[in-house]
Design an enzyme around this catalytic site. Structure first.
Site, PDB file in Angstrom:
ATOM      1  N   GLY A 214      -3.019  41.055   2.816  1.00 49.88           N
ATOM      2  CA  GLY A 214      -2.198  41.306   1.905  1.00 49.88           C
ATOM      3  C   GLY A 214      -1.293  40.125   1.273  1.00 49.88           C
ATOM      4  O   GLY A 214      -0.713  40.415   0.250  1.00 49.88           O
ATOM      5  N   ASN A 215      -1.532  38.898   2.025  1.00 49.26           N
ATOM      6  CA  ASN A 215      -1.234  37.909   1.511  1.00 49.26           C
ATOM      7  C   ASN A 215      -1.989  37.342   0.335  1.00 49.26           C
ATOM      8  O   ASN A 215      -1.740  36.362  -0.567  1.00 49.26           O
ATOM      9  CB  ASN A 215      -1.000  36.655   2.538  1.00 49.26           C
ATOM     10  CG  ASN A 215       0.239  36.327   3.303  1.00 49.26           C
ATOM     11  OD1 ASN A 215       0.400  36.666   4.571  1.00 49.26           O
ATOM     12  ND2 ASN A 215       1.288  35.972   2.321  1.00 49.26           N
ATOM     13  N   SER A 216      -3.289  37.784   0.232  1.00 50.25           N
ATOM     14  CA  SER A 216      -4.324  37.263  -0.595  1.00 50.25           C
ATOM     15  C   SER A 216      -4.000  37.510  -1.968  1.00 50.25           C
ATOM     16  O   SER A 216      -3.396  38.351  -2.600  1.00 50.25           O
ATOM     17  CB  SER A 216      -5.630  38.194  -0.431  1.00 50.25           C
ATOM     18  OG  SER A 216      -6.063  37.948   0.811  1.00 50.25           O
TER      19      SER A 216
ATOM     20  N   ASP B 124     -13.391  33.221  -6.176  1.00 50.59           N
ATOM     21  CA  ASP B 124     -12.380  34.265  -5.679  1.00 50.59           C
ATOM     22  C   ASP B 124     -11.200  34.249  -6.354  1.00 50.59           C
ATOM     23  O   ASP B 124     -10.017  34.424  -5.819  1.00 50.59           O
ATOM     24  CB  ASP B 124     -12.257  34.204  -4.224  1.00 50.59           C
ATOM     25  CG  ASP B 124     -11.459  35.459  -3.632  1.00 50.59           C
ATOM     26  OD1 ASP B 124     -11.868  36.466  -4.252  1.00 50.59           O
ATOM     27  OD2 ASP B 124     -10.947  35.348  -2.541  1.00 50.59           O
TER      28      ASP B 124
ATOM     29  N   LEU C 258     -28.083  28.855 -12.032  1.00 51.05           N
ATOM     30  CA  LEU C 258     -29.537  28.149 -12.117  1.00 51.05           C
ATOM     31  C   LEU C 258     -30.518  29.425 -11.650  1.00 51.05           C
ATOM     32  O   LEU C 258     -31.720  29.434 -12.285  1.00 51.05           O
ATOM     33  CB  LEU C 258     -29.523  26.907 -11.276  1.00 51.05           C
ATOM     34  CG  LEU C 258     -30.954  26.312 -11.198  1.00 51.05           C
ATOM     35  CD1 LEU C 258     -31.413  25.789 -12.756  1.00 51.05           C
ATOM     36  CD2 LEU C 258     -31.008  25.094 -10.317  1.00 51.05           C
ATOM     37  N   GLY C 259     -30.395  30.179 -10.534  1.00 45.27           N
ATOM     38  CA  GLY C 259     -31.299  31.207 -10.075  1.00 45.27           C
ATOM     39  C   GLY C 259     -31.719  31.061  -9.146  1.00 45.27           C
ATOM     40  O   GLY C 259     -33.123  31.272  -8.622  1.00 45.27           O
TER      41      GLY C 259
ATOM     42  N   HIS D  50     -11.305  39.206  -5.092  1.00 48.02           N
ATOM     43  CA  HIS D  50     -11.327  40.422  -4.131  1.00 48.02           C
ATOM     44  C   HIS D  50     -10.335  41.361  -3.901  1.00 48.02           C
ATOM     45  O   HIS D  50     -10.584  42.590  -3.440  1.00 48.02           O
ATOM     46  CB  HIS D  50     -11.942  39.669  -2.742  1.00 48.02           C
ATOM     47  CG  HIS D  50     -10.694  39.448  -1.910  1.00 48.02           C
ATOM     48  ND1 HIS D  50     -10.254  38.018  -1.703  1.00 48.02           N
ATOM     49  CD2 HIS D  50      -9.738  40.162  -1.093  1.00 48.02           C
ATOM     50  CE1 HIS D  50      -9.189  37.995  -0.945  1.00 48.02           C
ATOM     51  NE2 HIS D  50      -8.838  39.204  -0.625  1.00 48.02           N
TER      52      HIS D  50
END
Length: 360
Positions: free
Chosen positions: A207-209, A134, A266-267, A104
């Protein structure tokens, strides 16, 4: 012989001496009775073992932590272009410029700039990411970079020291400490379905992400990804990190294919678990299919809305968590054997589905 009567000033001198002597004697008594005011002892400036461990860990991992600044451009109806900046963190995983971060952080970015610990800034490009995990990998053209040492997130213990390093709110290379509060947590977002997360009480802010979570030896044990706050009533929050062993899946794909392979698909958009009332009515234990994406593997195999998946690869499944564990252990192109009950007709069906890579 001196006449005291004719010399009054002698009386003054005599009386002054008596008074001074009396005062001096009294002051000597006071000083003897008063407490002594010795200079304070020097404070003990030695570091505790806890402090020393944190300092060593930060010195070990700190040089590998980078800032990740992004710019996303968009054009409105009238053709005006606006740019939205973003900020995150990352950790260098190889000396030749591969950097691990959150998906992200770089998703949708037109421009990515990496800031090294020595102040140097370098342009970066995305090698791809996995929105469900992520995680993403970006690359800078440089060599001799300080790569992080990674640990083993499968052997973590609740209560052990956890140190988060990153760029919260733009304050570069900030350090927060805490403990591992829990393991194998799950979070569901609008895009990602994060599982097997490490929960920590170390402060993790925007911001740590993408920055590292390290142990007391400075080894990277996770990638910081989310903060769950208590809302308007709560205050504070819970921090979560993706285990580094999960991130190794991304790194292995990068080494094998030169890009990040999206997970198998798989859908079926999630499942509904059967309630106790349905089981009492005779429905089999399993997962109810709420719908099927057109032209997906599930659609081509003939799975319909309302079907109940009872077994996957011979294993009984009654929770979505178990189903996803089986699914994510596979790769695109692998086959999945399903046993299905169709309540509408009472049929019991066996199907083999060929998984594909999750669409972008």
């Amino acid at each position: 012989m001196t006449s005291w009567r004719n010399r009054p000033w002698l009386w003054v001198i005599f009386l002054s001496g008596v008074v001074c002597g009396t005062v001096v004697a009294q002051m000597s008594g006071w000083l003897a009775a008063a407490p002594s005011f010795a200079p304070p002892a020097m404070a003990d400036t030695r570091l505790t073992d806890y402090e020393s461990a944190i300092i060593r860990a930060v010195k070990t991992a700190g040089p590998s932590v980078v800032s990740v600044r992004t710019v996303e451009s968009s054009q409105d109806y009238w053709g005006d272009v606006t740019q939205r900046p973003g900020l995150g963190s990352g950790v260098i995983i190889s000396a030749d410029g591969y950097i691990l971060t959150n998906n992200h952080v770089i998703s949708g970015a037109d421009n990515i700039t990496v800031g090294l610990s020595n102040g140097r800034e370098l342009p970066a490009r995305s090698l791809g990411g996995d929105p469900r995990l992520d995680l993403a990998v970006i690359k800078v053209d440089a060599t001799g970079l300080p790569a992080a040492v990674t640990g083993d997130s499968d052997n973590l213990e609740v209560g052990q020291l956890a140190i988060a390093i990153g760029n919260p709110l733009g304050f570069e290379r900030s350090v927060t400490t805490g403990i591992i509060s829990a393991k194998k947590r799950a979070l569901r977002g609008t895009v990602s379905q994060l599982r097997n997360l490490i929960q920590v009480d170390a402060t993790i802010n925007p911001g740590n992400s993408g920055g590292p979570l390290v142990d007391s030896s400075g080894r990277v044990i996770g990638i910081n990804t989310a903060l769950v706050t208590g809302g308007a009533q709560g205050g504070g929050g819970l921090g979560f990190a993706i285990p580094i062993n999960t991130a190794r899946v991304i790194l292995k794909q990068l080494q094998q294919y030169g890009r990040v392979i999206r997970p198998p698909w798989l859908g079926i958009p999630g499942f509904s678990e059967l309630h106790e009332e349905a089981l009492q009515l005779g429905y089999p234990s399993g997962l109810v299919v709420p719908g099927v994406y057109r032209d997906s593997p599930a659609h081509r195999a003939g799975i319909r809305r309302g079907d109940i998946i009872t077994r996957v690869d011979g294993r009984k499944v009654d929770t979505e968590e178990l189903f996803n564990q089986i699914l994510l252990a596979k790769n695109a192109g692998d086959k999945m054997d399903l046993e299905i009950t169709r309540p509408a007709t009472g049929e019991r069906l066996k199907m083999t589905v060929t998984l594909v890579e999750t669409p972008q």
